[in-house]
Design an enzyme around this catalytic site. Structure first.
Site, PDB file in Angstrom:
ATOM      1  N   LYS A 269       0.881  -1.195   0.053  1.00  0.00           N
ATOM      2  CA  LYS A 269       0.017  -0.066   0.041  1.00  0.00           C
ATOM      3  C   LYS A 269       0.977   1.308  -0.031  1.00  0.00           C
ATOM      4  O   LYS A 269       0.508   2.196  -0.490  1.00  0.00           O
ATOM      5  CB  LYS A 269      -0.854   0.122   1.202  1.00  0.00           C
ATOM      6  CG  LYS A 269      -2.227  -1.024   1.158  1.00  0.00           C
ATOM      7  CD  LYS A 269      -2.963  -0.847   2.122  1.00  0.00           C
ATOM      8  CE  LYS A 269      -4.251  -1.867   1.699  1.00  0.00           C
ATOM      9  NZ  LYS A 269      -5.261  -1.750   2.989  1.00  0.00           N
ATOM     10  N   ASN A 291      -4.657   2.237  -1.765  1.00  0.00           N
ATOM     11  CA  ASN A 291      -5.252   0.733  -1.887  1.00  0.00           C
ATOM     12  C   ASN A 291      -5.958   0.504  -3.407  1.00  0.00           C
ATOM     13  O   ASN A 291      -6.871  -0.314  -3.281  1.00  0.00           O
ATOM     14  CB  ASN A 291      -6.268   0.460  -0.733  1.00  0.00           C
ATOM     15  CG  ASN A 291      -7.390   1.117  -0.847  1.00  0.00           C
ATOM     16  OD1 ASN A 291      -7.804   2.505  -1.335  1.00  0.00           O
ATOM     17  ND2 ASN A 291      -8.873   0.523  -0.187  1.00  0.00           N
ATOM     18  N   ALA A 327      -1.797   1.013  15.450  1.00  0.00           N
ATOM     19  CA  ALA A 327      -1.149   2.249  14.919  1.00  0.00           C
ATOM     20  C   ALA A 327      -0.482   1.649  13.578  1.00  0.00           C
ATOM     21  O   ALA A 327       0.575   2.054  12.877  1.00  0.00           O
ATOM     22  CB  ALA A 327      -0.105   2.693  15.830  1.00  0.00           C
TER      23      ALA A 327
HETATM   24  P1  NAP Z   1      -0.516  -3.889  10.758  1.00  0.00           P
HETATM   25  O1  NAP Z   1       0.128  -2.529   9.933  1.00  0.00           O
HETATM   26  O2  NAP Z   1       0.457  -5.102  10.853  1.00  0.00           O
HETATM   27  O3  NAP Z   1      -0.745  -3.336  12.093  1.00  0.00           O
HETATM   28  C1  NAP Z   1      -1.208  -3.892  13.057  1.00  0.00           C
HETATM   29  C2  NAP Z   1      -1.499  -3.244  14.401  1.00  0.00           C
HETATM   30  O4  NAP Z   1      -1.857  -4.075  15.429  1.00  0.00           O
HETATM   31  C3  NAP Z   1       0.025  -2.514  14.957  1.00  0.00           C
HETATM   32  O5  NAP Z   1      -0.269  -1.260  15.522  1.00  0.00           O
HETATM   33  C4  NAP Z   1       0.467  -3.474  15.968  1.00  0.00           C
HETATM   34  O6  NAP Z   1       1.332  -2.978  17.097  1.00  0.00           O
HETATM   35  C5  NAP Z   1      -0.973  -4.015  16.563  1.00  0.00           C
HETATM   36  N1  NAP Z   1      -0.801  -5.518  17.018  1.00  0.00           N
HETATM   37  C6  NAP Z   1      -0.442  -6.621  16.263  1.00  0.00           C
HETATM   38  N2  NAP Z   1      -0.522  -7.665  16.890  1.00  0.00           N
HETATM   39  C7  NAP Z   1      -0.910  -7.404  18.080  1.00  0.00           C
HETATM   40  C8  NAP Z   1      -1.048  -8.093  19.130  1.00  0.00           C
HETATM   41  N3  NAP Z   1      -0.938  -9.381  19.483  1.00  0.00           N
HETATM   42  N4  NAP Z   1      -1.414  -7.263  20.638  1.00  0.00           N
HETATM   43  C9  NAP Z   1      -1.538  -5.848  20.268  1.00  0.00           C
HETATM   44  N5  NAP Z   1      -1.384  -5.191  19.406  1.00  0.00           N
HETATM   45  C10 NAP Z   1      -1.053  -5.868  18.026  1.00  0.00           C
HETATM   46  O7  NAP Z   1      -1.919  -4.404  10.209  1.00  0.00           O
HETATM   47  P2  NAP Z   1      -3.143  -3.634   9.378  1.00  0.00           P
HETATM   48  O8  NAP Z   1      -2.641  -3.553   7.960  1.00  0.00           O
HETATM   49  O9  NAP Z   1      -3.060  -2.089   9.880  1.00  0.00           O
HETATM   50  O10 NAP Z   1      -4.188  -4.470   9.592  1.00  0.00           O
HETATM   51  C11 NAP Z   1      -4.667  -4.338  10.834  1.00  0.00           C
HETATM   52  C12 NAP Z   1      -6.115  -4.972  10.807  1.00  0.00           C
HETATM   53  O11 NAP Z   1      -7.284  -4.448  10.203  1.00  0.00           O
HETATM   54  C13 NAP Z   1      -6.131  -6.477  10.126  1.00  0.00           C
HETATM   55  O12 NAP Z   1      -5.678  -7.617  10.957  1.00  0.00           O
HETATM   56  C14 NAP Z   1      -7.569  -6.982   9.457  1.00  0.00           C
HETATM   57  O13 NAP Z   1      -7.716  -7.681  10.489  1.00  0.00           O
HETATM   58  C15 NAP Z   1      -8.215  -5.242   9.526  1.00  0.00           C
HETATM   59  N6  NAP Z   1      -8.251  -4.762   8.115  1.00  0.00           N
HETATM   60  C16 NAP Z   1      -9.815  -4.900   7.958  1.00  0.00           C
HETATM   61  C17 NAP Z   1     -10.149  -4.544   6.869  1.00  0.00           C
HETATM   62  C18 NAP Z   1     -11.555  -4.345   6.263  1.00  0.00           C
HETATM   63  O14 NAP Z   1     -11.898  -3.821   5.253  1.00  0.00           O
HETATM   64  N7  NAP Z   1     -12.553  -4.516   7.346  1.00  0.00           N
HETATM   65  C19 NAP Z   1      -9.191  -4.163   5.603  1.00  0.00           C
HETATM   66  C20 NAP Z   1      -8.016  -4.505   6.101  1.00  0.00           C
HETATM   67  C21 NAP Z   1      -7.420  -4.912   7.206  1.00  0.00           C
HETATM   68  P3  NAP Z   1       2.818  -2.924  17.100  1.00  0.00           P
HETATM   69  O15 NAP Z   1       2.735  -1.196  16.473  1.00  0.00           O
HETATM   70  O16 NAP Z   1       3.031  -2.957  18.311  1.00  0.00           O
HETATM   71  O17 NAP Z   1       3.317  -3.560  16.115  1.00  0.00           O
END
Ligand code: NAP
Length: 463
Positions: A269, A291, A327
């Protein structure tokens, strides 16, 4: 044969080229502006002058809805592309050719055919401002583009006929694309369809391919959704998985087969931005992630629709006190959406430095998860993967949920996450991640094709 529809700004040659195309193909030719004038007994300038633009647009919509369904060449008015209903009617079982020309050429052509201005601006400024305002709608309307600045109507018609006959990917390009798609982990049934389209029995030079770019992305629901919508709206497109660790490869293949567009997912992205000619102000300057990529008329434009997927279900909560958990990439779009709704936002994250970085970009408060209890928010948005299969952990304890709290879990696999279940049990208003998926997908479809898909249709298709 599919209908041939010409769109484009005034002065790009739609009427002249359309009538040549019709006579070469031995088909009837329809000019929607002529239909409006003959149907109302008034000239278009008169309708604008006496009844206003709104009335004109409503007559135009009726005329477009009543156009014949097959075997015809249609030239349209310059503004039709801005109405999603028009696009739904025009796109059905049609090939749409967007005619373009540079501003000097359009000005020279229009000086000879004066019309009352739509904006009150001098002619050249009006052309520039309206072309700019409508440009993304024109691109969404285009199955392919033809620049008429340096060509006679006859030459342009010849080029269009050649393109309709031959399409864009050469045999070599089709085979290269096929080799690329073979390396992905694509489920067999849609893949067979793709093979047919590229080299087999369904080969049609005007079928356009598009898809989701990511690694991995074989799990993405977008191909099923988009292909179902293509059937629903009679669009000659096929959507597939562009799954590869190298974005370079993906972009080479997308350009080689003249893809209409790409949905972009992890991990590309941010990196995709360097491959694009333009990015919209939300995606580029603020969120830093794209996206959606629309290819049209030699340009690749990037958008972000994720933030709209978060914003739309929360419109009624303007000014609320919100906590955003996480974040990462999705949290950036969510933070932008919450701030856009004038919310008082605190970002809580496992790694405080990441929360701080994001909070400083968007003017939010920040902290680690232990700060949650002191905030008493109206809204909590989960932008972490907690709760996503197979991790069934709930990001909040049950005692942190209360009935006045709205809970928006962006995780959508499963649709009923542990957080949503627990929040419902406490009487909270809940919004599932499916809503974000639905709204961002509807927005993508609009950017790609100019059509507004009803939310229920998207929900129905993703099940
Ligand atoms: P990302 O960039 O990997 O970010 C994940 C975030 O979650 C980071 O802030 C991370 O914290 C935190 N995190 C990860 N594992 C954790 C844990 N075990 N405990 C506490 N915090 C944790 O992922 P992303 O791309 O933002 O996606 C996040 C979620 O959004 C996906 O898993 C997906 O389910 C959802 N999503 C939904 C849609 C939709 O259309 N509804 C679309 C895309 C994604 P740190 O900074 O400490 O690593």
């Amino acid at each position: 044969m599919r209908r041939i529809v010409l769109t484009g700004f005034r002065g790009t040659g739609k009427t002249g080229i359309g009538s040549i195309l019709a006579s070469r193909l031995n088909l009837p030719f329809i000019d929607t502006d002529d239909l409006i004038e003959s149907g109302t007994g008034r000239s278009i300038p008169d309708i604008f002058h006496y009844e206003g633009e709104e009335r004109f647009r409503s007559i135009e919509r009726e005329v477009i809805a009543a156009l014949p369904a097959a075997d015809v060449v249609i030239s349209t008015g310059g503004g039709v592309v801005c109405d999603p209903k028009n696009m739904e009617y025009l796109r059905s079982d049609s090939t749409i050719v967007l005619l373009t020309a540079d501003i000097d050429t359009i000005e020279q052509r229009l000086v000879k055919k004066p019309r009352p201005p739509l904006t009150g601006l001098p002619l050249r400024e009006e052309i520039a401002s309206m072309m700019d305002r409508r440009r993304r709608n024109y691109y969404a309307s285009a199955d392919f583009c033809m620049d008429t600045s340096e060509t006679s109507p006859l030459q342009a018609a010849e080029k269009i006929l050649a393109r309709l006959h031959e399409g864009v990917p050469t045999t070599g390009q089709r085979n290269t694309a096929l080799a690329f798609f073979r390396t992905g982990r694509i489920p067999p049934v849609p893949f067979k369809k793709l093979v047919d389209i590229l080299v087999g029995s369904e080969k049609d030079p005007t079928t356009r391919i598009m898809g989701v770019a990511g690694y991995p992305c074989a799990h993405s629901k977008s191909p099923r959704l988009f292909n179902t919508l293509f059937d629903l709206y009679d669009l000659n497109y096929h959507y597939t998985w562009f799954e590869d660790p190298e974005l370079d490869e993906i972009m080479d293949v997308a350009r080689a087969i003249d893809a209409k567009g790409l949905s972009v997912t992890i991990p590309f992205k941010h990196d995709i931005i360097q491959y694009l000619d333009e990015i919209d102000e939300h995606a580029a300057q603020e969120i830093g992630a794209v996206n959606t990529v629309v290819f049209a008329c030699g340009t690749a434009i990037g958008y972000n629709t994720d933030w709209l997927g978060v914003r739309k279900p929360l419109i009624s909560m303007k000014g609320a006190k919100a906590v955003l958990l996480g974040a990462g990439g999705v949290a950036a779009g969510a933070a932008y959406a919450l701030k856009d709704l004038d919310m008082d936002v605190t970002i809580l994250n496992r790694t405080p430095e990441n929360a701080q970085k994001l909070a400083e970009r968007f003017g939010c408060a920040w902290g680690t998860w232990d700060k949650f209890d002191g905030i008493k928010p109206d809204l909590v948005v989960n932008a972490t993967p907690l709760g996503m299969q197979p991790d069934t952990r709930n990001p909040l304890r049950e005692d942190q949920l209360y009935k006045e709290l709205t809970v928006f879990d962006l995780v959508y696999t499963p649709p009923l996450t542990p957080l949503i279940e627990a929040a419902r049990a406490k009487g909270c208003r809940t919004i599932s991640g499916t809503e974000m998926f639905v709204e961002q997908a509807r927005e993508q479809f609009y950017l790609f094709f100019g059509i507004d898909v009803p939310a229920e249709k998207v929900r129905e298709f993703i099940g």
